[in-house]
Design an enzyme around this catalytic site. Structure first.
Site, mmCIF file in Angstrom:
data_model
loop_
_atom_site.group_PDB
_atom_site.id
_atom_site.type_symbol
_atom_site.label_atom_id
_atom_site.label_comp_id
_atom_site.label_asym_id
_atom_site.label_seq_id
_atom_site.Cartn_x
_atom_site.Cartn_y
_atom_site.Cartn_z
ATOM 1 N N ASP A 10 42.058 43.531 28.874
ATOM 2 C CA ASP A 10 43.046 42.728 29.579
ATOM 3 C C ASP A 10 44.354 42.769 28.802
ATOM 4 O OD1 ASP A 10 43.323 40.685 31.898
ATOM 5 O OD2 ASP A 10 44.314 39.737 30.197
ATOM 6 N N ARG B 216 37.132 45.660 40.627
ATOM 7 C CA ARG B 216 36.302 44.979 41.617
ATOM 8 C C ARG B 216 36.074 45.767 42.896
ATOM 9 N NH1 ARG B 216 39.363 39.490 42.252
ATOM 10 N NH2 ARG B 216 41.112 40.797 41.570
ATOM 11 N N TYR C 294 53.322 34.619 30.084
ATOM 12 C CA TYR C 294 52.072 33.885 30.216
ATOM 13 C C TYR C 294 51.908 32.840 29.120
ATOM 14 C CZ TYR C 294 50.371 37.195 33.738
ATOM 15 O OH TYR C 294 50.203 37.946 34.877
ATOM 16 N N ARG D 38 43.949 50.160 37.152
ATOM 17 C CA ARG D 38 42.796 49.328 37.499
ATOM 18 C C ARG D 38 41.677 50.156 38.124
ATOM 19 N NH1 ARG D 38 46.068 44.739 40.420
ATOM 20 N NH2 ARG D 38 47.123 43.743 38.663
ATOM 21 N N ARG E 105 29.824 42.895 36.073
ATOM 22 C CA ARG E 105 30.564 41.642 35.899
ATOM 23 C C ARG E 105 29.645 40.440 36.119
ATOM 24 N NH1 ARG E 105 32.068 37.256 36.046
ATOM 25 N NH2 ARG E 105 34.097 36.353 36.532
#
Length: 360
Positions: free
Chosen positions: A82, A36, A159, A32, A45
């Protein structure tokens, strides 16, 4: 892509480490690393309007992929995307609610939902990913290698069956217990899809491939071997049969599955990611130096003082031992609240101490 793929790498220590070849210092990248914690990422973003718009716009995905490389002398770039792009391309309708994580509009609730699944078209629904890979390779201009990736079949299944994130993914586990044949049907189509997806990334220019088995550690040992390990081994075998992908190193990262490292090494992968709950010395003994190892600093260490970060980096590197075949990384992804300057400390210490270790 011919001109880009023919361009010699200016920094190949990451790929050399995956091949267990000597390097001038220990290579480092961070899971990652585009995310963020970087203010420049947050700005892009916000401009994109949503996470999915960011991920599906190749120019923006390229921009955020390159952002951490402008700040830190990292030894690899990883495609910004992703892990759930494959089930999204299968028609499940992926979205990200603010503060709630991923959610599928059409989760797998019925047997018929699973039986209708097919390998998605890599030049259709997933073309935006390959366009991003091509663009990133061009913009990297041989600076460092590019890593392509996918979620593992088991993690994607979790998921897809649950419909969203979960603490225990009980619905996915229940499918395995109640109808193992149907679970294997789902995992087979996902293994073929993941392999095709990674092979397409290889053809577009990725130079290493990584499989994130985020939820493998939720399974009991026998279930892990049957429902997670088997599908990942299928992915590795299919990649070995692909003309574009067979020469690329494959990294498997199964979080919470340290007891299965020897079996994971048996898949034929080049390297294994190791989470922070296992000592690297124990991991290295488990795989008997058959594969490279990647990891494994606890991500929360990056919230400590710089002197502590340097100390803990050295502890991880000392634990690994003689440094052939080690790629430094976190034991999981960097968290959004980390100070970017602390990442700079980590990268600097890995490179500096890696040279000390090689000097003897």
């Amino acid at each position: 892509m011919a001109a880009e793929t023919d361009r010699p790498l200016l920094n190949d220590r990451f790929l050399r480490a995956l091949r267990r070849e000597p390097t001038d210092t220990t290579p480092v990248w961070v899971m990652r690393q585009a995310g963020r914690y970087l203010p420049e990422y947050r700005a892009v973003r916000a401009r994109a309007g949503s996470f999915m718009a960011l991920a599906k716009t190749p120019e923006l995905a390229c921009e955020v992929t390159l952002q951490p490389l402008r700040r830190f002398p990292l030894d690899a770039a990883i495609l910004f995307s992703d892990i759930l792009t494959v089930p999204d391309a299968m028609g499940l309708g992926l979205s990200f609610a603010q503060g709630e994580g991923p959610r599928f509009a059409h989760p797998l609730r019925r047997r018929e939902d699973i039986l209708r699944l097919a390998v998605p078209d890599m030049d259709g629904e997933l073309r935006y990913v390959m366009d991003a890979v091509r663009l990133i390779r061009r913009e990297l201009a041989g600076r460092v290698p590019l890593i392509g990736f996918s979620g593992s079949p088991w993690t994607l299944a979790c998921y897809m069956v649950e419909g969203a994130g979960s603490r225990d993914f009980a619905a996915a586990k229940a499918l395995c217990w109640n109808d193992p044949a149907l679970a294997h049907r789902l995992l087979d189509v996902l293994a073929r899809s993941v392999a095709a997806y990674l092979a397409a990334q290889a053809a577009a220019g990725a130079q290493a491939l990584m499989v994130f088995d985020t939820w493998g550690g939720l399974l009991a040992p026998a279930a892990f071997r049957e429902f997670s390990l088997r599908a990942m081994a299928q992915v590795v075998a299919l990649l070995a049969d692909d003309a574009q992908a067979r020469s690329l190193p494959v990294i498997l990262f199964s979080k919470g599955a340290g007891q299965h490292l020897a079996a994971l090494a048996d898949t034929g992968c080049a390297a294994l990611g190791v989470d922070w709950t296992l000592d690297l010395a124990d991991a290295r003994r488990a795989v008997a130096d058959r594969v490279a190892l990647q990891g494994n600093l606890d991500p929360t260490v990056l919230k400590a003082a710089p002197a502590v970060i340097r100390e803990q980096v050295r502890t991880v590197m000392d634990s690994y031992g003689p440094p052939i075949g080690h790629v430094f990384n976190l034991g999981h992804g960097i968290t959004p609240d980390v100070d970017p300057e602390h990442v700079a400390v980590l990268v600097d210490e890995v490179h500096a101490y890696g040279r000390v270790l090689r000097a003897g």
